[in-house]
Design a protein around this motif. Structure first.
Motif, PDB file in Angstrom:
ATOM      1  N   GLN A  59     -44.089  32.329  18.403  1.00 44.86           N
ATOM      2  CA  GLN A  59     -43.908  31.508  19.600  1.00 44.86           C
ATOM      3  C   GLN A  59     -43.146  30.233  19.251  1.00 44.86           C
ATOM      4  OE1 GLN A  59     -44.424  32.229  22.761  1.00 44.86           O
ATOM      5  NE2 GLN A  59     -43.812  30.209  23.492  1.00 44.86           N
ATOM      6  N   SER A  60     -43.465  29.634  18.117  1.00 37.34           N
ATOM      7  CA  SER A  60     -42.773  28.417  17.686  1.00 37.34           C
ATOM      8  C   SER A  60     -41.281  28.677  17.462  1.00 37.34           C
ATOM      9  CB  SER A  60     -43.419  27.878  16.413  1.00 37.34           C
ATOM     10  OG  SER A  60     -42.744  26.730  15.971  1.00 37.34           O
ATOM     11  N   LEU A  61     -40.949  29.796  16.824  1.00 29.77           N
ATOM     12  CA  LEU A  61     -39.536  30.158  16.640  1.00 29.77           C
ATOM     13  C   LEU A  61     -38.856  30.335  17.994  1.00 29.77           C
ATOM     14  CD1 LEU A  61     -39.690  32.773  13.731  1.00 29.77           C
ATOM     15  CD2 LEU A  61     -38.774  30.444  13.617  1.00 29.77           C
ATOM     16  N   HIS A  62     -39.556  30.994  18.915  1.00 30.94           N
ATOM     17  CA  HIS A  62     -39.032  31.226  20.265  1.00 30.94           C
ATOM     18  C   HIS A  62     -38.722  29.888  20.957  1.00 30.94           C
ATOM     19  CE1 HIS A  62     -38.741  32.816  24.341  1.00 30.94           C
ATOM     20  NE2 HIS A  62     -39.763  32.068  24.711  1.00 30.94           N
ATOM     21  N   GLU A  63     -39.647  28.950  20.859  1.00 33.00           N
ATOM     22  CA  GLU A  63     -39.457  27.655  21.519  1.00 33.00           C
ATOM     23  C   GLU A  63     -38.383  26.816  20.832  1.00 33.00           C
ATOM     24  OE1 GLU A  63     -43.377  25.932  21.497  1.00 33.00           O
ATOM     25  OE2 GLU A  63     -44.135  27.409  22.937  1.00 33.00           O
ATOM     26  N   THR A  64     -38.345  26.841  19.510  1.00 38.28           N
ATOM     27  CA  THR A  64     -37.413  26.007  18.749  1.00 38.28           C
ATOM     28  C   THR A  64     -35.997  26.563  18.757  1.00 38.28           C
ATOM     29  OG1 THR A  64     -39.221  25.298  17.305  1.00 38.28           O
ATOM     30  CG2 THR A  64     -36.973  24.967  16.491  1.00 38.28           C
ATOM     31  N   TYR A  65     -35.861  27.861  18.510  1.00 37.74           N
ATOM     32  CA  TYR A  65     -34.531  28.448  18.331  1.00 37.74           C
ATOM     33  C   TYR A  65     -34.063  29.292  19.507  1.00 37.74           C
ATOM     34  CZ  TYR A  65     -35.236  26.883  13.574  1.00 37.74           C
ATOM     35  OH  TYR A  65     -35.474  26.108  12.467  1.00 37.74           O
ATOM     36  N   GLY A  66     -34.961  29.600  20.440  1.00 37.70           N
ATOM     37  CA  GLY A  66     -34.559  30.352  21.634  1.00 37.70           C
ATOM     38  C   GLY A  66     -33.424  29.691  22.387  1.00 37.70           C
ATOM     39  N   PRO A  67     -33.469  28.365  22.602  1.00 37.92           N
ATOM     40  CA  PRO A  67     -32.368  27.700  23.302  1.00 37.92           C
ATOM     41  C   PRO A  67     -31.027  27.795  22.557  1.00 37.92           C
ATOM     42  CG  PRO A  67     -34.323  26.315  23.347  1.00 37.92           C
ATOM     43  CD  PRO A  67     -34.618  27.461  22.411  1.00 37.92           C
ATOM     44  N   GLN A  68     -31.091  28.098  21.250  1.00 35.56           N
ATOM     45  CA  GLN A  68     -29.872  28.249  20.457  1.00 35.56           C
ATOM     46  C   GLN A  68     -29.469  29.721  20.314  1.00 35.56           C
ATOM     47  OE1 GLN A  68     -29.984  25.820  16.774  1.00 35.56           O
ATOM     48  NE2 GLN A  68     -31.849  24.958  17.671  1.00 35.56           N
ATOM     49  N   GLY A  69     -30.216  30.606  20.966  1.00 32.06           N
ATOM     50  CA  GLY A  69     -29.823  32.009  20.998  1.00 32.06           C
ATOM     51  C   GLY A  69     -30.755  32.990  20.328  1.00 32.06           C
ATOM     52  N   LEU A  70     -31.724  32.542  19.517  1.00 30.90           N
ATOM     53  CA  LEU A  70     -32.614  33.492  18.854  1.00 30.90           C
ATOM     54  C   LEU A  70     -33.538  34.156  19.878  1.00 30.90           C
ATOM     55  CD1 LEU A  70     -33.805  34.765  16.238  1.00 30.90           C
ATOM     56  CD2 LEU A  70     -35.442  32.856  16.221  1.00 30.90           C
ATOM     57  N   VAL A  71     -33.629  35.479  19.795  1.00 30.42           N
ATOM     58  CA  VAL A  71     -34.589  36.239  20.589  1.00 30.42           C
ATOM     59  C   VAL A  71     -35.693  36.691  19.639  1.00 30.42           C
ATOM     60  CG1 VAL A  71     -34.973  38.311  21.985  1.00 30.42           C
ATOM     61  CG2 VAL A  71     -32.814  37.043  22.188  1.00 30.42           C
ATOM     62  N   VAL A  72     -36.933  36.415  19.990  1.00 31.97           N
ATOM     63  CA  VAL A  72     -38.080  36.888  19.219  1.00 31.97           C
ATOM     64  C   VAL A  72     -38.801  37.893  20.105  1.00 31.97           C
ATOM     65  CG1 VAL A  72     -40.201  36.257  18.017  1.00 31.97           C
ATOM     66  CG2 VAL A  72     -38.273  34.646  18.062  1.00 31.97           C
ATOM     67  N   LEU A  73     -38.866  39.133  19.653  1.00 37.29           N
ATOM     68  CA  LEU A  73     -39.459  40.216  20.437  1.00 37.29           C
ATOM     69  C   LEU A  73     -40.728  40.713  19.759  1.00 37.29           C
ATOM     70  CD1 LEU A  73     -39.270  42.292  22.784  1.00 37.29           C
ATOM     71  CD2 LEU A  73     -37.957  43.748  21.211  1.00 37.29           C
TER      72      LEU A  73
END
Length: 178
Positions: free
Chosen positions: A67-81
């Motif tokens: 969830q932390s990766l999703h919140e931190t890097y999601g806006p930069q394009g990372l998708v965590v599934l």
């Protein structure tokens, strides 16, 4: 000339057998835990970290890091599934129970599939493709597969490697926006 003919034949054989070339990874659809489908083609051009999860596993604390990766890097394009699976007998009975547990216990709002087989029996086509491409099969819950923007596998990691590990970050960092 001989090399060009060989490459042409190899490309033709790939097309005939349905195998994607190195530049053309196939797209996959996943049943969403919220209903409907998640289509990996919607994420082309972005790095995607795919993790098979299980709510009752001792590694479930990794959901917090996901969830932390999703919140931190999601806006930069990372998708965590997150891909819940009961292959190792540590998942709740229904997708609805998994969703509720993950939201309440870990505040999860990243994309999640419904409960899918990832290592045993008739596995989801994505995991069959990963096995075919790399030989990687999840040996336990919280195994990770990182895809590059072209859909190809950048790396795979076992359960002991945390989602935010340097090796995983180094894999997706070059592909982030801004």
């Amino acid at each position: 000339m001989r090399r060009r003919v060989f490459l042409g034949l190899a490309a033709a054989m790939g097309a005939l057998t349905g195998r994607a070339s190195a530049a053309e990874a196939p797209g996959f659809t996943f049943p969403s835990i919220d209903g409907g489908e998640l289509d990996s083609m919607a994420w082309r051009g972005q790095p995607v970290l795919v993790v098979n999860t299980a709510s009752l596993c001792g590694f479930s604390g990794q959901l917090r890091e996901m969830q932390s990766l999703h919140e931190t890097y999601g806006p930069q394009g990372l998708v965590v599934l997150a891909v819940p699976s009961n292959d190792f007998n540590q998942e709740l009975a229904t997708g609805a129970e998994v969703r509720e547990y993950c939201e309440m216990e870990y505040g999860i709002d990243l994309p999640m599939t419904d409960i899918l087989p990832v290592a045993r029996g008739e596995v989801h086509p994505f995991y069959a493709w990963v096995r075919q491409q790399t030989g990687f099969v999840p040996k336990w819950n919280f195994a990770k597969v990182l895809l590059g923007p072209d859909g190809q596998v950048i790396g795979t990691w076992n359960s002991f490697t945390r989602p935010g590990a340097d090796s995983i970050r180094q894999g997706f960092a070059p592909h982030l926006r801004g």
